[in-house]
Design an enzyme around this catalytic site. Structure first.
Site, PDB file in Angstrom:
ATOM      1  CD1 TRP A  11      -2.278  -1.866  -0.004  1.00 36.10           C
ATOM      2  CD2 TRP A  11      -2.937  -1.516   2.115  1.00 36.10           C
ATOM      3  NE1 TRP A  11      -3.312  -2.742   0.267  1.00 36.10           N
ATOM      4  CE2 TRP A  11      -3.737  -2.546   1.566  1.00 36.10           C
ATOM      5  CE3 TRP A  11      -3.171  -1.127   3.438  1.00 36.10           C
ATOM      6  CZ2 TRP A  11      -4.744  -3.179   2.284  1.00 36.10           C
ATOM      7  CZ3 TRP A  11      -4.176  -1.764   4.153  1.00 36.10           C
ATOM      8  CH2 TRP A  11      -4.958  -2.777   3.582  1.00 36.10           C
ATOM      9  CE  LYS A  12       4.255   0.808  -4.657  1.00 34.97           C
ATOM     10  NZ  LYS A  12       4.708   1.131  -5.998  1.00 34.97           N
ATOM     11  CG  HIS A  98       9.532  -1.109  -3.366  1.00 34.15           C
ATOM     12  ND1 HIS A  98       9.532  -0.044  -4.229  1.00 34.15           N
ATOM     13  CD2 HIS A  98       8.461  -1.863  -3.693  1.00 34.15           C
ATOM     14  CE1 HIS A  98       8.482  -0.143  -5.036  1.00 34.15           C
ATOM     15  NE2 HIS A  98       7.817  -1.247  -4.732  1.00 34.15           N
ATOM     16  CD  GLU A 170       7.842  -4.652  -6.894  1.00 33.76           C
ATOM     17  OE1 GLU A 170       6.641  -4.889  -6.779  1.00 33.76           O
ATOM     18  OE2 GLU A 170       8.392  -3.681  -6.352  1.00 33.76           O
TER      19      GLU A 170
HETATM   20  P1  13P Z   1       2.103  -1.113  -9.061  1.00 35.03           P
HETATM   21  O1  13P Z   1       1.309  -2.406  -8.953  1.00 35.03           O
HETATM   22  O2  13P Z   1       1.326   0.087  -8.703  1.00 35.03           O
HETATM   23  O3  13P Z   1       2.792  -1.037 -10.369  1.00 35.03           O
HETATM   24  O4  13P Z   1       3.262  -1.201  -7.947  1.00 35.03           O
HETATM   25  C1  13P Z   1       4.076  -2.306  -7.914  1.00 35.03           C
HETATM   26  C2  13P Z   1       4.919  -2.227  -6.724  1.00 35.03           C
HETATM   27  O5  13P Z   1       5.783  -1.378  -6.623  1.00 35.03           O
HETATM   28  C3  13P Z   1       4.673  -3.206  -5.649  1.00 35.03           C
HETATM   29  O6  13P Z   1       5.685  -3.205  -4.716  1.00 35.03           O
END
Ligand code: 13P
Length: 261
Positions: A11-12, A98, A170
């Site tokens: 959820w950042k 991340h 990622e």
């Molecule tokens: P999004 O799914 O918004 O591209 O983000 C991916 C992410 O950074 C998950 O850690």
């Protein structure tokens, strides 16, 4: 780790405390009729929401993750969060390395390596993120960059400890973050691109760790959404997803979870 598919929601810094409680409650309702026993699902709210989200998750199979933590255990480190405290708040996982931590906050693989060891020592499972930028890919360095992130971040980690680690591939250019994407466009990796790099990561792990490298869960992250999750998750070397934007809305996240069942 697990042979289960693992779907995580990151959820950042996008949901505050009330929104996080709302989102997790919505997720519990949306998934209540699903049999989640064959997969693992976690959500990673901000530090300040961990306690409330854990309380909401008490009777649910969904697990709790933190988005970061300190390389230290305790002491004069203003603003830092100890793995001991994450554990006592109910976290089972911690996301480390991340690309937003690497790029915006200058975290190096050496620092991430210290955090990996600190997390494992305190019984937290690690979701270790790796991935190349658009520029690194364009200059033909994607394998080199990912191999370097893996080898430094996992330095000193033995094959037995791998069961407590997930690798999340990622690609930075595929993350739905307009601030980080020079073109401003959202460009998810194609299944072919994801498969190529997941195979590369799998081969790296097997050549470094032997058979245990085959057991480790490899999540894909970068604009995974209901429309592409099934196809991405059908790739043999893609064993889960780390989902950002689409995990914020319970209905969308549930659609992705269903793709893994
Ligand atoms: P999004 O799914 O918004 O591209 O983000 C991916 C992410 O950074 C998950 O850690």
């Amino acid at each position: 780790m697990t042979n289960k598919v693992v779907i995580g929601g990151n959820w950042k810094m996008k949901l505050g405390i009330d929104e996080s409680i709302q989102s997790v409650k919505g997720l519990i309702v949306a998934t209540q009729n699903l049999d989640l026993s064959s997969i693992e699902v976690f959500v990673a709210p901000s530090f300040v929401s961990l306690s409330d989200v854990f309380t909401a998750l008490k009777a649910s199979p969904i697990k709790l993750a933190a988005q970061n933590m300190s390389e230290y255990v305790e002491g004069g480190y203003t603003g830092e969060i100890s793995p001991k405290w994450l554990k006592s708040l109910g976290c089972e996982y911690v996301i480390l390395g991340h690309s937003e931590r690497r790029r915006i906050f200058g975290e190096s693989s050496e620092l991430i390596n210290k955090k990996v060891h600190n997390a494992l020592t305190h019984d937290l499972k690690v979701v270790l993120c790796i991935g190349e930028t658009a520029e690194e890919r364009a200059s033909g360095r994607k394998e080199e960059v990912n191999a370097e992130q893996l080898s430094i971040s996992l330095k000193g980690v033995n094959a037995d400890q791998l069961k407590n680690i997930i690798i999340a591939y990622e690609p930075v250019w595929a993350i739905n973050s307009r601030g980080l994407n020079p073109t401003g466009d959202i460009i998810p990796a194609t299944p072919t691109q994801a498969e190529e790099m997941h195979n590369f990561v799998r081969n790296w792990l097997v050549s470094t760790y032997g058979e245990q490298g085959n057991q480790i869960c490899l999540q894909y992250g970068g604009s995974m959404q209901p429309s592409n999750a099934k196809e991405l998750l059908s790739i043999p070397s893609v064993n889960g997803g780390l989902v950002g934007t689409a995990s914020l809305k319970p209905e969308e996240f549930t659609e992705i979870i269903k793709s893994a069942l």
